[in-house]
Design a protein around this motif. Sequence first.
Motif, mmCIF file in Angstrom:
data_model
loop_
_atom_site.group_PDB
_atom_site.id
_atom_site.type_symbol
_atom_site.label_atom_id
_atom_site.label_comp_id
_atom_site.label_asym_id
_atom_site.label_seq_id
_atom_site.Cartn_x
_atom_site.Cartn_y
_atom_site.Cartn_z
ATOM 1 N N VAL C 757 51.288 -3.224 14.973
ATOM 2 C CA VAL C 757 50.055 -4.008 15.103
ATOM 3 C C VAL C 757 48.995 -3.578 14.096
ATOM 4 C CG1 VAL C 757 50.414 -4.604 17.530
ATOM 5 C CG2 VAL C 757 49.276 -2.454 16.937
ATOM 6 N N GLU C 759 47.988 -4.890 11.348
ATOM 7 C CA GLU C 759 47.059 -5.939 10.927
ATOM 8 C C GLU C 759 46.477 -6.709 12.098
ATOM 9 O OE1 GLU C 759 49.803 -7.760 8.335
ATOM 10 O OE2 GLU C 759 49.020 -6.763 6.565
ATOM 11 N N GLN C 760 47.078 -6.547 13.253
ATOM 12 C CA GLN C 760 46.609 -7.306 14.406
ATOM 13 C C GLN C 760 45.388 -6.663 15.059
ATOM 14 O OE1 GLN C 760 49.726 -6.862 13.576
ATOM 15 N NE2 GLN C 760 50.447 -8.967 13.387
ATOM 16 N N TRP C 761 45.304 -5.347 14.934
ATOM 17 C CA TRP C 761 44.145 -4.619 15.465
ATOM 18 C C TRP C 761 43.319 -4.084 14.293
ATOM 19 C CZ3 TRP C 761 42.707 -3.611 20.597
ATOM 20 C CH2 TRP C 761 43.601 -4.082 21.580
ATOM 21 N N PRO C 826 40.987 -6.668 18.521
ATOM 22 C CA PRO C 826 41.834 -7.637 17.824
ATOM 23 C C PRO C 826 41.153 -8.055 16.528
ATOM 24 C CG PRO C 826 41.675 -8.203 20.130
ATOM 25 C CD PRO C 826 40.715 -7.076 19.907
ATOM 26 N N ALA C 827 41.964 -8.267 15.506
ATOM 27 C CA ALA C 827 41.439 -8.484 14.162
ATOM 28 C C ALA C 827 40.401 -9.603 14.097
ATOM 29 C CB ALA C 827 42.587 -8.757 13.196
ATOM 30 N N HIS C 828 40.589 -10.642 14.874
ATOM 31 C CA HIS C 828 39.653 -11.760 14.748
ATOM 32 C C HIS C 828 38.268 -11.416 15.276
ATOM 33 C CE1 HIS C 828 41.749 -12.468 18.656
ATOM 34 N NE2 HIS C 828 40.494 -12.528 19.056
#
Lengths: 418, 97, 1005
Positions: C757, C759-761, C826-828
């Motif tokens: 994860v 890039e996801q976090w 979370p990345a967003h």
Amino acid sequence: MRNYSSYALIKNALTGNTRWTPAWRNARPRKNYEVIIIGGGGHGLATAYYLAKNHGITDVAVLDKGWIGGGNTGRNTTIIRSDYLLEENAGLYDFSLGLWAGLSRELNFNLMFSERGAVTLAHSEAHLNQLARLANAMLLRGVNAELLTREEVLKEIPVLDGGAGTRWPVEGAFRQPEAGTARHDAVVWGYARAADSLGVDIVEQCEVVGMNMEKGRIKGVQTSQGVIAADKVAIVVAGHTSTVAALAGLTLPVESHLLQAMVSEPIKPVLDTVVMSMAYDGYVSQTNKGEIVMGAELDGYPSYSQRGNLPRIEDCVRYTLTMFPSFSGLRLMRSWAGINDMTMDGSPLIGPTPVDGLYINGGWCYGGFKTIPGSGWAFADTLAHDRAHRLVEPYRLDRFNTGHTINENGHGPLPQHH
Amino acid sequence: MQEIRCPWCGPRVQTEFEYYCDDSLLTEVWGSEAVQQNLDRVFLRSNHLGYHQEIWQHTHGCRGWLRVLRHNLTHEIKESQPLGSNPVVDKDGRMQS
Amino acid sequence: MRMSQGGLIDRGRILNFSFNGRSLQGHPGDSLASALIANGIRLVGRSFKYHRPRGIFSAGSEEPNAMLRIGPEATAEPNTRATQTPLYEGLQARSQNHWPSLEVDLLSINNLLSPVFSTGFYNKTFISPRKLWPVYEKMLRHIAGHGRAPGQRGPEQFEQCFSHCDVLIIGAGPAGLAAARRLASTDLRVVVVDECERPGGWLLKENTSIDGSNGTDWCDRITRQLSAAENVTLLYLTTAFGFYDHNLVALAERLPSGAATFSQRLHRVRAKQVVFATGSIERPLVFANNDLPGIMLAGAARAYLNQFAAKVGQRMVIYTNNDSAYRSAVDLSDAGVDVAAVADLREAPHASAIARLSERGISLYKGARIAAHGRRHLRSVRLCHSGSEQALQLDCDTLAVSGGWTPTLHLHSQSGGAVRFEPQLDTFVPGTPKQATVAAGAVNGLHGLQECLDDGERAAVTIAKRFGLVTGAPNGRSIDPSNESVENQLLFDTDCPAVKVVNQHKARRRGIGASGKYFVDFQNDVTISDVRQAYRESYVSVEHLKRYTTLGMGTDQGKTSNLNGLDLLAGLREEPVPKVGITTFRPPYTPVTLGLLAGQSQGAHLSPTRKTVLHAKHEQAGAVFDFNGLWLRPRCYLRHGETEETAIGREIRAVREGVGMTDVSTLGKFEIQGADCAEFLNRVYIGNMDTLVSGRCRYGLMLSDDGMVLDDGTVTRLDQQHYFITTSTGHAEHVLQHLEFLLDVLWPELDVNLVAVTEQWAGVAVAGPASRKLLRQLAGSDTEVLESVPYMGYASIELEESGQCIKARLLRISYSGEMAYEIYVPAHSATHVWELILNHGPGFDLQPYGMDAMDVLRIEKGFIVVGADADGRTTPMDIGMGAMLSKTKHFIGRHALTRPAMHESGRFQLVGLQAVNYQDGLFEGAQLTRLAGDRGYGASIGHISSAGFSPLLQRHVALALVRDGRKHLGQTIYSQDPARACPTPVGVTIVEPCAYDPEGARLRR
């Protein structure tokens, strides 16, 4: 033997070039020798030469399963340098570079050793620091090394694109001024001729298919040209070290991998030095004939085929064109591949084996060509005195068991990462 | 260039895969090895000329692992088997053997 | 000269081009070579070594001489074959390798000195004196090389693609077209490629008729049918240059000039079956002065006539050892060229062939041997023959030679296919294929048109069978070349191989003046004497011969020289040719433009640039970026008027005295879940991870199989069967693969799920004495949770601001040595969190800090960076973490650590360094010695692995790996940095790695 010179060229020109003598005899093997060297490549022939020259041991046969120099010596990118970091490596590589400088004269054969420097580009602060570490280590041990600024690099190598538009702009570079290149075939022929003139038998088309041993001691070899007895046998067959060692029941920490290289069509001089990079896994230089020589990393899978696949060729060209965009219109003329014996720490295997009288010199990973003189010299001493010479002692076979590995690049025991 | 059959994705070009190690690295049962056994396994390779069971990963695809029976001179690939606990299912969701 | 009729050119349109500045004209359908010939240009270049005048020798990719620079001067492509360059409007061509001009080349003095420049001469000279070698070398380099590289990158763009098909047919000559026609009627997807501008192969170059129409019309008809077929793709100007594993063929397609964006396209074609319809190349004869302009291959002479309506000369002699060259006599004589004679090496050519000659009044000399004469071009031929004691002279300006045909089996051989010597043809033909291929047509040594067409059909049937299909010809009839006269067959006489070496003395006696050079390889100027000399000098294997003489190593790759050289060598060795062997064929078949192999993935697009989701925020804040692997990360944030040094100092102070924030999103991150995840982590890390309780974090060190530190990071237990681990930025990919290998390959029995994860976090670290106070502003209802998180603790928390909630993982971990929290979201949500924190910043003088500040902070604390302070040769004991090694469980690397070298003295151990003189600088990369003057091997006892300036301590701080460092705490050693122009060694004291708050009190507040 010392009959090569400009005078000789002219003299022979006047007699229609019909009086040149053979560079070496293609000998038929005798029934026994004091030393048999399996492998007629650079290292094997150099070893034979130094055995004869330095130690007076001329009862030597060099056996090659094909034509001499047909293995890796004829397939590399001819880069000669000694910019190695670790103490254990420094000694041998520096010594070898020192021998290169006077080698053409010693062998009376122009090896086209061109001391044109080897530059390693830096593309970040981290790179610069790593290269400083290397340069400082070399300077401390008395070997010439320098760091160049960005401006100096771009001035020295006008055809290099170090600018902002590229993926990794150049921040500076490291250079070993005394590094260079040589003509690989000439090295084989030069050593062969010199060894032959000292009485060494060079036997081509003679494949070793078995080893004769008795009570843990080597007695001789079985070959395609018959059985030959010997007091000492040395395995110097880069690329096939494992398969030949297996004939003596030995298993080695080696995995054989594919390394490709390629040349462009010859063009007028445009690149005066060898260029490598901390970011690109490629290296580029230009031969005296004008061809741009390019190499990159391993294909990545074990192979004895000496035939690589397209992806690594594309990668190699990409690195080259990223550094030298003006080469885009040049053409790839020839590509080929060798078999790299990759060891589990990236350093060679040299020295005695558990079989008495049987010695090994192999596992050279990327370092084979540049070390031909030094390795031959030290290995000859090893064979002559039945113990590893100081310069090659660190490369003993059992170092993986004792933990004295020599890991120049710091990668673990997975060869494809070296 | 080599075409390797990923058990999950089908035949794909070699650039999608990475060779990891020879199958001989796998012979240990966790915790059961003596020291020398471990060192031999980690450092020695048969490196013979011929067929090898090799461990590859479909790194630029499904990241699955496969055991490939491949010849290291001719590059002939005889078979590739899935490794790990991810079952291979066909498009209707049925498990493959 | 141009014929007024005939040829496949479009006389209706004129194309203007130039050669060496001279304006000339040609027509669409011309190659540059045919246009030059039509304009009467005979001299097109100078040879590589001897600078001998050379003319156009062939009509194809085998051309050794006509190498020109094509294009505008600044970006001209050197070494381009005129025979393979379609003519276009505005084409600029220049000859190369001469000075000052093509006509007057002073370097042709090399020719006079040629005996001195014998083969291998450079190995025998310039050996002494050593000092002069660089001068000689410079000279040699300037003489070598053909063309000049363009000064800048040309405008050409290159595209690359993959294709798949059922059948790839390489070559659209008679055999290829016959095979394609047959296969088109099936459902198979067929791709046909040909290196020429139009299909037809030698049908375009000969006068033939098939099924009632002439060869080219038949070819057009078939091609139209194929184009219309949905399952057939035709590619022209496309060279198949490489055959790789598993039937992958690489094609270089040249797109018509002026075409959209790309000038060439690389196709990587995976074909289930491949047909090699690659034809054959005419073999030259070897005789005195056989390289004069005006001498060319007989097939080329009639190709220029038939395809391009260009007459190669006015008065011609033909020299041959086989019947095919008689076609040239017939065609050219019928076109009005004065064909003076055919000189045939054989004693008994075919009666019907002879009849054709006498019909046209062409003399025939049997048992002939010739020598060519002329200076800048051919003027005459002197020959002796079995019909007379007297030699005679024939004036001529063109000599068409044929020594037979050599099958083009390069690709077959590249594919691993066996190669077989066919004594009847004195050449090699394809043997058993290795991959899924079949060879058809002239490449199999066939020469008659009927035979080639039949062979193509046979190949199609074979291929179809491999797919389990049956195929028939469209109208049930196979192709029938009508009126195939005997000359359309090639009849070959094995008594007269191409390299019938003229015995010089005998020939001189018979008055043909056979002194002069006998070229075997035109491009590299290799003569028979060179080959003989090489043999004499022991270079007797075919590879040695090639490398010593450079025969076959030119850009034409020996297409017209390899076999003759081999034949010669076999003769010298007195062994049959197949015993001597053949040199290996390697890609590319013809040279391939480098730009094509690179495609678009070069320069700025060589590899991806990774940016975190917060990149724009960093830019806004004035970040100066640097590369960290593929990542772009902020080094520092510059405020107005600041230098980087000032900025970094400011950022460090902010973290130590107030609060700072930094982007830690690049760290590798993994979710580990499952019943066995504790066991899994126990095996991976050196420390016990099963004893970690939920809600706690632990520092984790993992090793490779050889006991060396692989990576470090943090392990956080979120729940009984759920961990969240981080790794270093630089090793994230490596660790991912390592963990995947362990789970999928070594321990599939473990019940563990792993998800990467990274890039996801996203992660933001908030660090400094005021960090908790600041975060209190954001914690909303979770303030208590925030307060209760202990050092090395974890909590799930909600950050809120005006009603907006962001769920986050809060890890109280510190890399700076201050109270700190790493917030993972979370990345967003990352930019939102960044802004949230920033908004509350001013009250606490919050400052973003970059990599350089982070580096100094951690160095002050003695925290390592794997890659710098642990470099793959470092054990946990070396970096002072021996105590972390678990004694109760087995882990990766444990066995290797028991090896004697791991415990010996002399190992490089992690220590801190402090300059004796506070003002002295310490820099990463400096080497260390015991005494200031120590030099030589063994002098270095270590190096500075990390260093930076500490504004708080007002001096440089450094970590170093020093031999037995821990035994020498308090001792003074010396830092040596001559590479960066520090001539004096700097005295340094060995200290503990941690220079700041060694008790860790500030962390635990």
